[in-house]
Motif scaffolding. Sequence first.
Motif, PDB file in Angstrom:
ATOM      1  N   ALA A 153       0.843  -1.197   0.000  1.00  0.00           N
ATOM      2  CA  ALA A 153       0.000   0.000   0.000  1.00  0.00           C
ATOM      3  C   ALA A 153       0.878   1.248   0.000  1.00  0.00           C
ATOM      4  O   ALA A 153       1.938   1.272   0.627  1.00  0.00           O
ATOM      5  CB  ALA A 153      -0.908  -0.004   1.224  1.00  0.00           C
ATOM      6  N   PRO A 154       0.462   2.311  -0.701  1.00  0.00           N
ATOM      7  CA  PRO A 154       1.282   3.531  -0.779  1.00  0.00           C
ATOM      8  C   PRO A 154       1.667   4.098   0.581  1.00  0.00           C
ATOM      9  O   PRO A 154       2.799   4.553   0.769  1.00  0.00           O
ATOM     10  CB  PRO A 154       0.379   4.495  -1.560  1.00  0.00           C
ATOM     11  CG  PRO A 154      -0.483   3.612  -2.401  1.00  0.00           C
ATOM     12  CD  PRO A 154      -0.740   2.393  -1.557  1.00  0.00           C
ATOM     13  N   ALA A 155       0.737   4.085   1.538  1.00  0.00           N
ATOM     14  CA  ALA A 155       1.044   4.663   2.849  1.00  0.00           C
ATOM     15  C   ALA A 155       2.150   3.897   3.555  1.00  0.00           C
ATOM     16  O   ALA A 155       2.968   4.482   4.272  1.00  0.00           O
ATOM     17  CB  ALA A 155      -0.219   4.695   3.714  1.00  0.00           C
ATOM     18  N   LEU A 156       2.197   2.578   3.362  1.00  0.00           N
ATOM     19  CA  LEU A 156       3.250   1.778   3.988  1.00  0.00           C
ATOM     20  C   LEU A 156       4.576   1.927   3.253  1.00  0.00           C
ATOM     21  O   LEU A 156       5.642   1.738   3.833  1.00  0.00           O
ATOM     22  CB  LEU A 156       2.849   0.301   4.029  1.00  0.00           C
ATOM     23  CG  LEU A 156       1.767  -0.079   5.042  1.00  0.00           C
ATOM     24  CD1 LEU A 156       1.441  -1.562   4.937  1.00  0.00           C
ATOM     25  CD2 LEU A 156       2.208   0.262   6.457  1.00  0.00           C
ATOM     26  N   GLY A 157       4.518   2.265   1.970  1.00  0.00           N
ATOM     27  CA  GLY A 157       5.744   2.435   1.194  1.00  0.00           C
ATOM     28  C   GLY A 157       6.355   3.809   1.327  1.00  0.00           C
ATOM     29  O   GLY A 157       7.414   4.084   0.750  1.00  0.00           O
ATOM     30  N   ALA A 158       5.716   4.700   2.087  1.00  0.00           N
ATOM     31  CA  ALA A 158       6.220   6.062   2.214  1.00  0.00           C
ATOM     32  C   ALA A 158       7.437   6.153   3.128  1.00  0.00           C
ATOM     33  O   ALA A 158       8.182   7.136   3.075  1.00  0.00           O
ATOM     34  CB  ALA A 158       5.117   6.987   2.722  1.00  0.00           C
ATOM     35  N   ALA A 159       7.635   5.171   3.982  1.00  0.00           N
ATOM     36  CA  ALA A 159       8.767   5.203   4.914  1.00  0.00           C
ATOM     37  C   ALA A 159       9.141   3.787   5.311  1.00  0.00           C
ATOM     38  O   ALA A 159       8.313   2.867   5.271  1.00  0.00           O
ATOM     39  CB  ALA A 159       8.430   6.031   6.153  1.00  0.00           C
ATOM     40  N   ILE A 160      10.400   3.626   5.722  1.00  0.00           N
ATOM     41  CA  ILE A 160      10.928   2.332   6.153  1.00  0.00           C
ATOM     42  C   ILE A 160      11.344   2.430   7.610  1.00  0.00           C
ATOM     43  O   ILE A 160      11.956   3.417   8.037  1.00  0.00           O
ATOM     44  CB  ILE A 160      12.130   1.919   5.280  1.00  0.00           C
ATOM     45  CG1 ILE A 160      11.652   1.561   3.875  1.00  0.00           C
ATOM     46  CG2 ILE A 160      12.874   0.738   5.899  1.00  0.00           C
ATOM     47  CD1 ILE A 160      12.765   1.154   2.940  1.00  0.00           C
ATOM     48  N   CYS A 161      10.991   1.405   8.393  1.00  0.00           N
ATOM     49  CA  CYS A 161      11.344   1.375   9.809  1.00  0.00           C
ATOM     50  C   CYS A 161      12.689   0.665   9.986  1.00  0.00           C
ATOM     51  O   CYS A 161      12.934  -0.382   9.373  1.00  0.00           O
ATOM     52  CB  CYS A 161      10.273   0.641  10.606  1.00  0.00           C
ATOM     53  SG  CYS A 161       8.639   1.399  10.512  1.00  0.00           S
ATOM     54  N   VAL A 162      13.532   1.227  10.829  1.00  0.00           N
ATOM     55  CA  VAL A 162      14.852   0.658  11.102  1.00  0.00           C
ATOM     56  C   VAL A 162      14.896   0.244  12.573  1.00  0.00           C
ATOM     57  O   VAL A 162      14.603   1.055  13.463  1.00  0.00           O
ATOM     58  CB  VAL A 162      15.968   1.662  10.800  1.00  0.00           C
ATOM     59  CG1 VAL A 162      17.338   1.043  11.092  1.00  0.00           C
ATOM     60  CG2 VAL A 162      15.891   2.128   9.345  1.00  0.00           C
TER      61      VAL A 162
END
Length: 428
Positions: free
Chosen positions: A308-317
């Motif tokens: 989903a676009p909202a989940l692809g907007a940032a990556i968790c480290v």
Amino acid sequence: MSATRVFVARLAGCTVFDPAGDRLGKVRDVLVVYRSPDTPRLVGLIVEIPGKRRVFVSIGRVTSIGSGQIITTGLMNVRRFEQRGGEVRVIAEILGRKVVFTDGSGEATIEDVAIEQSGPGEWAVSQLFLRRPKTSASPFGKGPTVFATWAEVRERSQTGQSQSAEQLIATYGDMKPADLANTLLDLPHLRRLEVAGELPDARLADVLEEMPESDQVEIMNQLDDTRAADVLDQMQPDDAADLIAQLSDARGEELLKLMQPEEADDVRMLLAYAPDTAGGLMTTEPIIVSADATVAEGLALIRRHELAPALGAAICVTLPPYEPPTGRFLGMVHFQRMLRYPPHERLGALLDDGLEPVKAHTSAAEVSRILASYNLVSVPVVDENHRLVGVVTIDDVLDYLLPDDWRSHDGTVINATPLRGRRVGNGS
């Protein structure tokens, strides 16, 4: 008006124009009435106009049908369509029906219906495109096809026998889940359940995520436990948790036992949080990587089609492990920042220092304020040990804030009051 023969299944999705060439909407179905002993007569089209509203367009206002488009007089009643007694939808209700040949040569299934102009402003069913039962034992074989007039067949009706939805599903195969959900909700009750029962698990999961909770429960209650668990496995964990929360405790627990263990664990974790908290709104499937992952690896992960676009907007480290609850949460990297750095750059060096995670018990109102204040599309959620347990996305919050009838709201102004109970909708 065009006098060529037109097959109804090919009209699904055709654009409707006014005389000036402006687009009015798309055809979703064709409406007929039976005339004994004559063939069914076309009375109009069901057209989806902007705003996802389905309206009725009388066949008398249609000036041309053909070449993949329909021209009307431009006059249209925008009142939401309501099916009247005696009216039958061709795509939704006739395709897939069984008929018997009057000459005694057997039975067949209606796969398409041809209509032709019978006079000024008058169209009627001219032929049926039928498929006889297959004669070979091959699992990939199909029966022979044949054309027949309405007079050459009679419909077969047997109590307790469901109508095949295969052709209807194929006709609506290119629809987005939200549009298909609206289409199913417009169908008669029994037909809706028949179509839902024949949808593939993944497709049904996507559609259920776009439906109001009462309709989700109705469809889920028609599925056996094994099929229901398979569908829940395909849903986003937060959506699956929302749905299970609406079922009886006994059925919900039984379905959780039948689900894949990893999926069931995510759902159980979400059910433990109050629905008006970050934990109750979040999804447990963000993109999670180590600090040593590179920009190239991060961009590859957000390119996935199913994300989903909202989940692809940032990556968790985070520190290991990399499944919620993870090791200690280190930060997030926004995709725009990744685009500014070379492929070999470590993501651990690109963390957003200004973004603070929220706790799982943070109120939904506070999460909404954070998203709005900092122009975010997602915010990470951590537990008391600062382990990442999920992220709340902007659509999670919108689904919570919007009224429970927002999917069928006709007005242009919506009173955004929080829902009571768990949120319903696509929380990915």
